[in-house]
Scaffold this motif. Structure first.
Motif, PDB file in Angstrom:
ATOM      1  N   MET A  65       0.987  -1.517   0.283  1.00  0.00           N
ATOM      2  CA  MET A  65      -0.345  -0.156  -0.084  1.00  0.00           C
ATOM      3  C   MET A  65       0.970   1.162  -0.139  1.00  0.00           C
ATOM      4  N   ALA A  66       2.436   1.194   1.060  1.00  0.00           N
ATOM      5  CA  ALA A  66       2.303   2.831   1.165  1.00  0.00           C
ATOM      6  C   ALA A  66       3.456   2.776  -0.129  1.00  0.00           C
ATOM      7  N   ILE A  67       4.328   1.368  -1.165  1.00  0.00           N
ATOM      8  CA  ILE A  67       4.761   1.780  -2.283  1.00  0.00           C
ATOM      9  C   ILE A  67       3.553   2.499  -3.164  1.00  0.00           C
ATOM     10  N   GLY A  68       2.502   2.040  -3.249  1.00  0.00           N
ATOM     11  CA  GLY A  68       1.351   2.315  -4.119  1.00  0.00           C
ATOM     12  C   GLY A  68       1.064   4.141  -3.996  1.00  0.00           C
ATOM     13  N   ALA A  69       0.531   4.498  -2.655  1.00  0.00           N
ATOM     14  CA  ALA A  69       0.666   5.886  -2.300  1.00  0.00           C
ATOM     15  C   ALA A  69       1.074   6.377  -2.755  1.00  0.00           C
ATOM     16  N   TYR A  70       2.760   6.544  -2.235  1.00  0.00           N
ATOM     17  CA  TYR A  70       3.719   6.922  -2.815  1.00  0.00           C
ATOM     18  C   TYR A  70       4.143   7.212  -4.324  1.00  0.00           C
ATOM     19  N   VAL A  71       3.818   5.977  -4.695  1.00  0.00           N
ATOM     20  CA  VAL A  71       4.050   5.834  -6.060  1.00  0.00           C
ATOM     21  C   VAL A  71       3.543   7.170  -6.984  1.00  0.00           C
ATOM     22  N   SER A  72       2.237   6.922  -6.461  1.00  0.00           N
ATOM     23  CA  SER A  72       1.138   7.592  -7.345  1.00  0.00           C
ATOM     24  C   SER A  72       0.545   9.497  -6.853  1.00  0.00           C
ATOM     25  N   ALA A  73       1.152   9.604  -5.007  1.00  0.00           N
ATOM     26  CA  ALA A  73       1.378  10.494  -4.520  1.00  0.00           C
ATOM     27  C   ALA A  73       2.917  11.598  -5.571  1.00  0.00           C
ATOM     28  N   TYR A  74       3.762  10.565  -5.999  1.00  0.00           N
ATOM     29  CA  TYR A  74       5.060  11.314  -6.802  1.00  0.00           C
ATOM     30  C   TYR A  74       4.662  11.957  -8.454  1.00  0.00           C
ATOM     31  N   PHE A  75       3.288  11.234  -8.653  1.00  0.00           N
ATOM     32  CA  PHE A  75       2.926  11.750 -10.155  1.00  0.00           C
ATOM     33  C   PHE A  75       1.760  12.687  -9.475  1.00  0.00           C
ATOM     34  N   PHE A 224      -0.426  -5.475  -6.825  1.00  0.00           N
ATOM     35  CA  PHE A 224      -0.676  -4.433  -7.319  1.00  0.00           C
ATOM     36  C   PHE A 224      -2.609  -3.786  -6.857  1.00  0.00           C
ATOM     37  N   PHE A 225      -2.973  -4.662  -6.559  1.00  0.00           N
ATOM     38  CA  PHE A 225      -4.478  -4.294  -6.099  1.00  0.00           C
ATOM     39  C   PHE A 225      -4.595  -3.238  -4.417  1.00  0.00           C
ATOM     40  N   ALA A 226      -3.713  -3.874  -3.413  1.00  0.00           N
ATOM     41  CA  ALA A 226      -3.233  -3.668  -2.518  1.00  0.00           C
ATOM     42  C   ALA A 226      -2.749  -1.701  -2.929  1.00  0.00           C
ATOM     43  N   GLY A 227      -1.675  -2.113  -3.984  1.00  0.00           N
ATOM     44  CA  GLY A 227      -1.047  -0.221  -4.327  1.00  0.00           C
ATOM     45  C   GLY A 227      -2.079  -0.095  -4.578  1.00  0.00           C
ATOM     46  N   LEU A 228      -3.114  -0.532  -6.225  1.00  0.00           N
ATOM     47  CA  LEU A 228      -4.003   0.750  -6.387  1.00  0.00           C
ATOM     48  C   LEU A 228      -4.961   1.162  -4.770  1.00  0.00           C
ATOM     49  N   ALA A 229      -5.130   0.477  -3.750  1.00  0.00           N
ATOM     50  CA  ALA A 229      -5.774   1.009  -2.908  1.00  0.00           C
ATOM     51  C   ALA A 229      -4.959   2.244  -1.320  1.00  0.00           C
ATOM     52  N   GLY A 230      -3.871   1.665  -1.632  1.00  0.00           N
ATOM     53  CA  GLY A 230      -2.746   2.932  -1.007  1.00  0.00           C
ATOM     54  C   GLY A 230      -2.714   3.894  -1.804  1.00  0.00           C
ATOM     55  N   GLY A 231      -3.063   4.336  -3.655  1.00  0.00           N
ATOM     56  CA  GLY A 231      -2.783   5.262  -3.892  1.00  0.00           C
ATOM     57  C   GLY A 231      -3.922   6.031  -3.510  1.00  0.00           C
ATOM     58  N   LEU A 232      -5.847   5.422  -3.702  1.00  0.00           N
ATOM     59  CA  LEU A 232      -6.522   5.605  -3.150  1.00  0.00           C
ATOM     60  C   LEU A 232      -6.952   6.276  -2.231  1.00  0.00           C
ATOM     61  N   LEU A 233      -6.375   5.537  -1.080  1.00  0.00           N
ATOM     62  CA  LEU A 233      -6.557   5.632   0.208  1.00  0.00           C
ATOM     63  C   LEU A 233      -5.739   7.728   0.750  1.00  0.00           C
ATOM     64  N   GLY A 234      -4.182   6.963  -0.144  1.00  0.00           N
ATOM     65  CA  GLY A 234      -3.618   8.659   0.333  1.00  0.00           C
ATOM     66  C   GLY A 234      -4.233   9.770  -0.546  1.00  0.00           C
TER      67      GLY A 234
END
Lengths: 334, 323
Positions: A65-75, A224-234
């Motif tokens: 989740m953390a990876i998904g959140a930070y990577v999506s936030a980076y963009f 993959f879905f955990a990353g998506l959820a992390g991005g959404l949560l962020g």
């Protein structure tokens, strides 16, 4: 193929309708809880593929989740990067702008998490049970500590100012996609092979199932879905910090899964909803009883009692279906 | 230590000296990990259960000696800054240790009796999640009862620096190392030489056969929890004495790292726990010389490396799955 397309259209229009309805008629606090439920469903359903179907006990979901959140936030976020040579702060405009930039950012976040899933999945293949749990927990902690050290994403202070992109529409759409794809997965040969691995790895291998490969694929899918959820949560919380994705977050998702019944998709959904709503409900109790902190104590007690009296969770490995409902209703067929 | 680091220049002899100093600090840190790790390793040896609540027993060990000290008037009063607490006599220090050990032993047996025993025949996963639940319960119960903010621990022993030739350590750190060494040796002898120790080894080897041979299995498991908890209690008081603050979350990271130490040394082996603890403590301190934040990651990187290269740990026995 037609069915998939139809399901997608139905899901998107449903999400659109619900989003409009929530925005018009429901108070903001309730909408927020519904959004959190949607994210929790993505997390629980995706972890169900790794823990429930494949039987690989992972405690590292928050790391993905953390990876998904930070990577999506980076963009999507305006970053303030300190240039160490000149000592000036450089402001960098978001790479992807607007609500339509959000989706590619999310997907990239998900893919980064999936890549991490590959990195974790391959070396931990030979570990089983408790050892796998502790190794994935270690992975999650390493991710958090790395993020705490990266000055460009705010280190321990966290990254504020994420744009407000995670509307109910996107959350519900992705939750729908996650659930539908998990249903398809469960019914496919891939899903059945995963269940075979869970039941008896050695026997599955003898039957010609490529155990190693499928385990890694389950990890990639879940991550993959955990990353998506992390991005959404962020983008819902709008501020992320490494502590948001600590080891407690992973435990929370595991508890959702276990509450509903490990291996049951509907169980995962029910568990996700119950454990998102319950703490909010207990918050009122906490304020009225004037016992701050009782919320988490009750939460822990519920967990222990559940394990002692019903270790298979609410649904066990069964699915909640119309057939089951009909059987439970009075006058129904036995 | 700080002065040493400040004068340290890369490549010079002072860096070597600073590293040596860190190794000494690491041994003190590692002794604490080792004391906690035996609790994990013994319980895992007998029940194949990661007792996640063990870190919280360590935290409560510190609180179980804080409160008696407070009631006897040996602690600073935040309401009244002019109040000077009396110097703690040595027999009171001994009493505080015994008090904390007794309370933790009782707590450990209580946890085993009410949370783990009903689950002894259910799946390992259910037991693992119960252990996480107990850990959450003690942690949040602690936050509720003791409040989340750190508290100053009374000065049991006046800290002073002792020069040991090449390195200098505080006297409390030396006490940690000595006490840990004595307790670990005592435990090793207990497990190897006495009848209850033999019963413990029998249970960890094959619980069913042990029962058939007339070993009181439930009693032995209770004893295992009690001994593990006593070691954790001692670690808790020692750390509180050295650090002088305690908080309800101090058990979380310490517990995880001690578990890593147990895995490192080979789970189920008491000398392994000692070796793993020392190795982890020293590595962490040495890495800490260069970066304190990355030092936190050392334990987990080591864990993953050990699991990948030799999952049975340094001194563990490797088992093969039978078809």
């Amino acid at each position: 193929m037609h069915r998939t397309l139809l399901l997608l259209v139905v899901g998107v229009s449903l999400a659109f309708g619900v989003d409009w309805f929530l925005g018009e008629f429901i108070e903001e606090y309730v909408v927020r809880i519904i959004n959190l439920c949607g994210i929790a469903i993505i997390l629980a359903v995706s972890l169900n593929v790794i823990n429930g179907l494949c039987g690989q006990f992972s405690l590292g979901h928050a790391g993905f989740m953390a990876i998904g959140a930070y990577v999506s936030a980076y963009f999507t976020t305006t970053l303030r990067v300190l240039n160490t040579e000149t000592g000036e702060t450089v402001v960098r405009a978001p790479l992807f702008d607007g609500a339509w930039g959000f989706v590619p950012a999310l997907l990239i976040g998900g893919m980064a998490a999936a890549a991490a899933g590959l990195v974790v999945g391959v070396p931990t293949l030979r570990l089983k049970g408790d050892y796998l749990a502790i190794a994935t927990l270690g992975f999650g902690e390493i991710v958090i500590i790395m993020l705490t050290n990266f000055e460009s994403v705010g280190a321990a202070r966290g990254l504020p100012g994420l744009p407000n992109y995670a509307s109910s529409f996107w959350i519900l759409t992705f939750a729908w996609i996650c659930v539908v794809s998990s249903v398809f997965l469960q019914r496919s040969t891939f899903g059945r092979a995963l269940v075979a691995i869970r039941e008896n790895e050695l026997a599955a291998e003898v039957m010609g199932i490529r155990v190693a490969r499928l385990k890694v694929m389950a990890f990639i899918y879940g991550a993959f879905f955990a990353g998506l959820a992390g991005g959404l949560l962020g983008h819902l919380l709008r501020t992320i910090s490494p502590s948001t994705f600590g080891f407690m977050k992973s435990i929370e998702v595991v508890v959702m899964l276990v509450l509903g019944g490990l291996g049951s998709l509907t169980g995962a959904i029910v568990g996700a909803i119950v454990l998102t709503v319950l703490p909010e409900a207990l918050r009122d109790v906490e304020q009225q009883a004037k016992l701050p902190g009782i919320r988490m104590v009750v939460y822990a007690l519920v967990l222990i009692l559940l394990m002692i009296f019903r270790p298979q969770g609410i649904f066990g490995q069964r699915e909640l279906s119309l057939k089951l409902l009909r059987r439970l209703l009075p006058g129904g067929r036995k | 230590m700080l002065e040493l680091l400040a004068t340290a220049e890369p490549g010079g002899t002072s860096l070597a000296q600073a590293l040596l100093q860190q190794v000494a600090n690491g041994i003190a840190k590692g002794s604490v990990y080792a004391l906690i790790a035996v609790g994990y390793t013994m319980v895992y040896g007998v029940l194949q259960l990661i007792n996640f609540a063990h870190g919280e027993v360590y935290m409560l060990g510190a609180y179980f000696s804080y409160y008696p000290a407070k009631w006897m008037g040996y602690t600073t009063d935040p309401e009244d800054p002019t109040f000077v607490p009396a110097k703690v006599p040595l027999y009171v220090v001994g009493f505080l240790f015994v008090c904390s050990m007794a309370c933790c032993a009782f707590l450990g047996m209580l946890i085993e009796r009410f949370a783990y025993r009903p689950l002894r025949n259910s799946s390992r996963l259910a037991a693992l999640i119960t252990a996480i639940g107990v850990s959450l319960l003690l942690q949040n119960g602690g936050i509720m009862l003791f409040k989340a903010d750190p508290r100053g621990f009374p000065t049991l022993i006046e800290q002073s620096s002792v020069d040991l030739g090449l390195v200098a350590l505080t006297n409390t750190k030396i006490i940690i190392v000595v006490v840990a060494a004595v307790m670990m040796t005592g435990l090793h002898l207990f497990v190897q030489k006495t009848r209850p120790g033999a019963a413990m080894r029998a249970c960890s080897f094959d619980m069913r056969t042990a029962r058939l041979m007339g070993v009181n299995v439930d009693g032995t498991i209770g004893l295992t929890f009690a001994i593990g908890s006593i070691m954790a209690a001692v670690a808790g008081v020692l750390v509180a004495m050295d650090q002088p603050t305690i908080d309800p979350l101090m058990g979380l990271m310490a517990g995880l790292k001690a578990f890593v130490a147990a895995v490192l040394g080979g789970i189920g082996s008491i000398p392994g726990a000692a070796l793993g603890g020392l190795l982890l403590g020293v590595t962490e301190s040495v890495v800490g010389t260069f970066s304190t934040t990355y030092a936190e990651a050392v334990a987990f990187v080591l864990l993953i490396l050990v699991l990948l290269v030799k999952p049975s740990g340094l001194l563990g026995k490797s088992g093969r799955e039978k078809v």
